[in-house]
Design an enzyme around this catalytic site. Structure first.
Site, mmCIF file in Angstrom:
data_model
loop_
_atom_site.group_PDB
_atom_site.id
_atom_site.type_symbol
_atom_site.label_atom_id
_atom_site.label_comp_id
_atom_site.label_asym_id
_atom_site.label_seq_id
_atom_site.Cartn_x
_atom_site.Cartn_y
_atom_site.Cartn_z
ATOM 1 N N HIS A 56 -22.633 90.166 -91.041
ATOM 2 C CA HIS A 56 -22.314 90.223 -89.612
ATOM 3 C C HIS A 56 -22.544 91.666 -89.152
ATOM 4 O O HIS A 56 -22.377 92.600 -89.940
ATOM 5 C CB HIS A 56 -20.843 89.833 -89.456
ATOM 6 C CG HIS A 56 -20.383 89.643 -88.044
ATOM 7 N ND1 HIS A 56 -20.094 90.702 -87.220
ATOM 8 C CD2 HIS A 56 -20.144 88.523 -87.322
ATOM 9 C CE1 HIS A 56 -19.698 90.223 -86.043
ATOM 10 N NE2 HIS A 56 -19.722 88.911 -86.079
ATOM 11 N N GLN A 79 -14.562 85.008 -92.594
ATOM 12 C CA GLN A 79 -14.935 83.589 -92.626
ATOM 13 C C GLN A 79 -14.407 82.890 -93.865
ATOM 14 O O GLN A 79 -14.653 81.690 -94.041
ATOM 15 C CB GLN A 79 -16.471 83.449 -92.577
ATOM 16 C CG GLN A 79 -17.111 84.013 -91.326
ATOM 17 C CD GLN A 79 -16.753 83.221 -90.077
ATOM 18 O OE1 GLN A 79 -16.299 82.075 -90.147
ATOM 19 N NE2 GLN A 79 -16.941 83.835 -88.928
ATOM 20 N N LYS A 122 -9.506 83.687 -86.454
ATOM 21 C CA LYS A 122 -10.368 82.662 -87.040
ATOM 22 C C LYS A 122 -9.574 81.761 -87.984
ATOM 23 O O LYS A 122 -10.120 80.820 -88.543
ATOM 24 C CB LYS A 122 -11.526 83.314 -87.795
ATOM 25 C CG LYS A 122 -12.506 84.060 -86.871
ATOM 26 C CD LYS A 122 -13.669 84.626 -87.663
ATOM 27 C CE LYS A 122 -14.417 85.710 -86.926
ATOM 28 N NZ LYS A 122 -15.205 85.218 -85.795
#
Lengths: 147, 419
Positions: free
Chosen positions: B136, B216, B239
């Site tokens: 990212h 993630q 998240k």
């Protein structure tokens, strides 16, 4: 699904599949790069001028259907017109696409196909990127972004 | 309009009580464009359950006060809840000590903290930082900035055509010059689960430290920072069913202690005179100013929520959704998956021959299906696969197979329009 057909009209789908003036002009007088960092729409525009008149215009690159068809329709309309004439169509297109003003279909001609875009704020930048870039090229700028 | 019961019509082979879980997320009953919302943009941010929202409301209504300050009752309550949240995070990732847990605004801030503080203290011209092609932007740009400031060099681990890191090339990159390896645990753009434990061991053999971007990973699989032997492990609350604006930097105590502070201000000092100041102990040395108290407490509630669902159950269910969606989407003519690693989290990136991802996104949105389209803040990964952008569906514990079917129907509609 009416909304979608309003956005993805036949003219847009056609110009996306078979973009007009989709070529690099080797003898261009002006060239500019247009980039939308948000979605990656990325095009290069080329203009051949005779005085104030746009005698040829081409583009290449990649992007979504809205940006590509907008570029294709714009280049078809710009060819054979003066810079000032292009500027006035640009102003009309901009004010239509941002929903600032309403125009009748006759005034808009082919641009009417893009009327649905103003209902999708996230896509307005896609439609207007080619116009900003060509506008910049005519003003002697080499780059345009939608940011 | 599908009712929750209809949405769950496909028998779900899972230990999760999906109907009850879905009920915990008020937003899932929202309509968009007159259609039932199908939320498949969880890698961007997950939705929040009532339990988290309620815990934050209680904090503001009954406990709100500044922390580590007053002697009054409310300040005691706020401090207890805030420090309780830190302990909850420690247990969640199995850190050895509570003081190894630093609250930040999110993953990005955690990485920047390490790059600025540890980086400037330890990285010199000629040193090397190793990242991968599929990071990212938040795990690329801070290291580019550090390299530009110090004269160090950024080295990049390549990926194969499936989106898996090439470990032989990684081994070759490691040397005495390598100061730090910064890698994602799970790729946000491709879903690849990287073999971080093995990669950390390799880096340590070369004498390098490792920062793992776990943004993630933590919502989807069990993370044990001690078992991984990660030097730094960073993630965000939003998240993983928690609020935005709160993130975690885990760092081994000895490393954090040796690092200079990053931001100066209240709370991070031990004493201040007009001539000089001395620093507070870790983790407070890195928490200048009033922290994001309510969101830290909300994060702890999100961890409780995830643990009560059972992270192993969540992982198993999401894996089943991934397999189901991969099979269904692969059958769509002209659809190509981008990222087909053998070991994947429930993230599916794809492109269509006939339509640009941005057009896909707009059309499926009209059918109530929320997916992400674009470069996913991972432009080098997009470049590696020769695409400017992809469409991405990413799953969370509350998603159902019927929602996968809704996605597939919407994509088929895209194909119909663009032919």
């Amino acid at each position: 699904m009416n909304d979608l057909r309003d956005l993805y009209q036949e003219i847009i789908l056609d110009h996306n599949k078979n973009p007009r003036n989709f070529k690099k002009l080797d003898d261009a007088d002006r060239a500019a790069e247009g980039y939308n960092p948000l979605c990656g729409d990325h095009y290069w525009f080329y203009v051949k001028l005779d005085g104030e008149k746009i005698v040829d215009v081409g583009f290449h690159g990649a992007g979504c259907a809205i940006s590509k068809s907008s570029a294709s329709v714009m280049t078809s309309m710009a060819k054979g017109h003066t810079k000032d004439e292009f500027e006035s169509v640009f102003q009309l297109f901009r004010s239509m696409i941002t929903g600032e003003s309403k125009f009748d279909e006759e005034t808009l001609g082919k641009l009417a196909a893009f009327q649905g875009v103003c209902e999708h704020p996230s896509r307005v930048k896609c439609a207007i990127l080619p116009w900003h870039t060509l506008h910049g090229a005519l003003a002697g700028e080499a780059k345009a972004t939608t940011e | 309009m599908a009712s929750p019961a209809e949405l769950l019509a496909t028998p779900a082979a899972t230990a999760l009580d999906l109907a009850r879980l879905r009920d915990d997320f008020p937003i899932l009953s929202t309509k968009v464009h007159g259609r039932q919302l199908v939320y498949l943009d969880n890698a961007a941010t997950s939705q929040k359950p009532r339990q988290v929202l309620e815990r934050m409301r209680v904090y503001y209504e009954q406990e709100n006060s500044n922390v580590h300050r007053g002697v009054h009752e409310l300040s005691e309550r706020a401090t207890a809840a805030f420090e309780g949240a830190r302990s909850r995070v420690r247990a969640f990732v199995n850190a050895k000590e509570v003081r190894e847990i630093v609250f930040t605004r999110g993953t990005t801030e955690s990485i920047n903290l390490v790059a600025q503080s540890w980086g400037h203290a330890n990285v010199r011209a000629g040193d090397e930082i190793v990242i991968s092609t599929i990071e990212h932007h938040s795990n690329i740009v801070p290291w580019q900035m550090l390299c530009a400031a110090t004269g160090a060099t950024l080295r990049v681990i390549p990926v194969n055509d499936r989106g898996e890191l090439e470990l032989d090339a990684y081994r070759e990159l490691l040397s005495a010059k390598t100061k730090l390896v910064a890698i994602g645990h799970v790729s946000n753009a491709l879903g690849t689960i990287n073999p971080v434990r093995e990669m950390i061991a390799m880096a340590h053999s070369a004498g390098a430290l490792v920062l793992v971007d776990g943004a993630q990973a933590v919502p989807h699989l069990r993370v044990d920072v001690q078992a991984l032997d990660a030097d730094f492990y960073v993630f965000s609350g939003h998240k993983m069913y928690g609020p935005t604006g709160i993130g975690i930097l885990y760092g081994k105590a000895a490393l954090l202690e040796a690092m200079p502070p990053w931001m100066g201000g209240g709370d991070m000092i031990s004493s201040v005179t007009l001539e000089r100041s001395t620093w507070n102990v870790i983790p407070y040395k890195f928490e200048a100013g009033t922290p994001n108290i309510a969101d830290a407490i909300g994060l702890a509630a999100a961890i409780d929520y995830l643990e009560s669902a059972g992270i192993e159950n969540v992982e198993a269910w999401e894996h089943e959704l991934l397999a189901y969606a991969t099979a269904k989407l692969s059958a769509v003519p002209g659809l190509r998956l981008v990222g087909t690693a053998a070991n994947k989290a429930a993230v599916i990136s794809f492109v269509l021959d006939s339509a640009h991802p941005h057009d896909i996104g707009t059309i499926v949105d009209q059918e109530g299906v929320a997916i992400r389209t674009g470069h996913h803040c991972a432009q080098p990964a997009m470049n590696r696969f020769g695409v400017p952008a992809t469409a991405r569906a990413s799953f969370a514990l509350y998603n159902t197979k019927d929602e996968v079917d809704a996605l597939v129907r919407a994509i088929e509609h895209v194909v119909e329009i663009f032919g």
